[in-house]
Design a protein around this motif. Structure first.
Motif, PDB file in Angstrom:
ATOM      1  N   UNK A 111      46.277  17.869  17.886  1.00 46.22           N
ATOM      2  CA  UNK A 111      44.910  18.600  16.989  1.00 46.22           C
ATOM      3  C   UNK A 111      45.464  19.061  15.618  1.00 46.22           C
ATOM      4  N   UNK A 112      44.828  18.530  14.504  1.00 46.48           N
ATOM      5  CA  UNK A 112      45.168  18.838  13.172  1.00 46.48           C
ATOM      6  C   UNK A 112      44.486  19.963  12.654  1.00 46.48           C
ATOM      7  N   UNK A 113      43.262  20.485  13.050  1.00 53.02           N
ATOM      8  CA  UNK A 113      42.705  21.458  12.377  1.00 53.02           C
ATOM      9  C   UNK A 113      42.377  22.310  13.624  1.00 53.02           C
ATOM     10  N   UNK A 114      43.179  23.614  13.495  1.00 50.74           N
ATOM     11  CA  UNK A 114      42.771  24.652  14.667  1.00 50.74           C
ATOM     12  C   UNK A 114      41.423  25.256  14.600  1.00 50.74           C
ATOM     13  N   UNK A 115      40.585  25.119  13.697  1.00 50.93           N
ATOM     14  CA  UNK A 115      39.272  25.596  13.669  1.00 50.93           C
ATOM     15  C   UNK A 115      38.501  24.936  14.375  1.00 50.93           C
ATOM     16  N   UNK A 116      38.868  23.607  14.897  1.00 49.51           N
ATOM     17  CA  UNK A 116      37.892  22.548  15.689  1.00 49.51           C
ATOM     18  C   UNK A 116      38.536  22.705  17.005  1.00 49.51           C
ATOM     19  N   UNK A 117      39.201  23.852  17.372  1.00 49.35           N
ATOM     20  CA  UNK A 117      39.782  23.809  18.817  1.00 49.35           C
ATOM     21  C   UNK A 117      38.797  23.574  19.756  1.00 49.35           C
ATOM     22  N   UNK A 177      44.486  29.354  25.247  1.00 46.34           N
ATOM     23  CA  UNK A 177      43.408  28.298  25.629  1.00 46.34           C
ATOM     24  C   UNK A 177      42.717  28.690  26.935  1.00 46.34           C
ATOM     25  N   UNK A 178      43.779  28.505  27.842  1.00 44.06           N
ATOM     26  CA  UNK A 178      43.366  28.851  29.398  1.00 44.06           C
ATOM     27  C   UNK A 178      42.680  30.401  29.298  1.00 44.06           C
TER      28      UNK A 178
END
Length: 174
Positions: free
Chosen positions: A47-53, A7-8
């Protein structure tokens, strides 16, 4: 699940610009950015859905900015601070991230592995030369060629605005 390190690498410079646009003070923006990544580290398992990161990260960032203004006894939340305005910015960034990710996926497997291991797993070039059974100088050359190839491919993304030097200082909305 994405790691904080990933993420960084993927989001920190855009988040810094986003925060700086809201707080207008470099030191304060850096403090908020660090606080955001601390929160991400502590809450990544929520975070449940990694597509919404990306959306999740921006929501945490917006909330951290607001909390910062609320906790400050001297600064009030600017009247022009609108949460909704950021949705378009976020959509552009998501689109850019998708373009870059698709460019990485289009690379041949060996080049994809080099990028992944170098940038997301922080493998040293010496480790990679051992893993792939090639010389250290050969590994350096392959990484450099792959990096240039990826850069050239990313320059084809609709949102990317290269400068005269051919680097990518920013992006724009479609």
């Amino acid at each position: 699940m994405q790691s904080i390190e990933y993420i960084w690498h993927d989001l920190h410079s855009e988040l810094r610009k986003f925060i700086l646009n809201k707080v207008q003070d470099h030191d304060h923006a850096e403090d908020i950015l660090q606080e955001v990544f601390l929160k991400l580290h502590l809450k990544i398992d929520q975070l449940k859905d990694s597509t919404k990161l990306t959306s999740w990260v921006y929501q945490i960032t917006r909330n951290t900015i607001i909390d910062s203004y609320r906790s400050s006894k001297t600064a009030a939340l600017p009247k022009n601070f609108e949460i909704a305005e950021d949705e378009n910015y976020e959509d552009v960034f998501v689109s850019l991230s998708e373009c870059i990710n698709s460019k990485i996926q289009q690379l041949p497997k060996e080049e994809r592995d080099l990028i992944f291991l170098t940038y997301f797993k922080n493998c040293s070039q010496k480790e990679l030369s051992q893993k792939f059974g090639i010389s250290y100088s050969g590994t350096k050359s392959r990484i450099q060629r792959t990096r240039q190839k990826l850069k050239d491919n990313v320059l084809d993304c609709e949102n990317v605005i290269p400068n005269r030097a051919g680097t990518i200082p920013g992006f724009h909305s479609k």
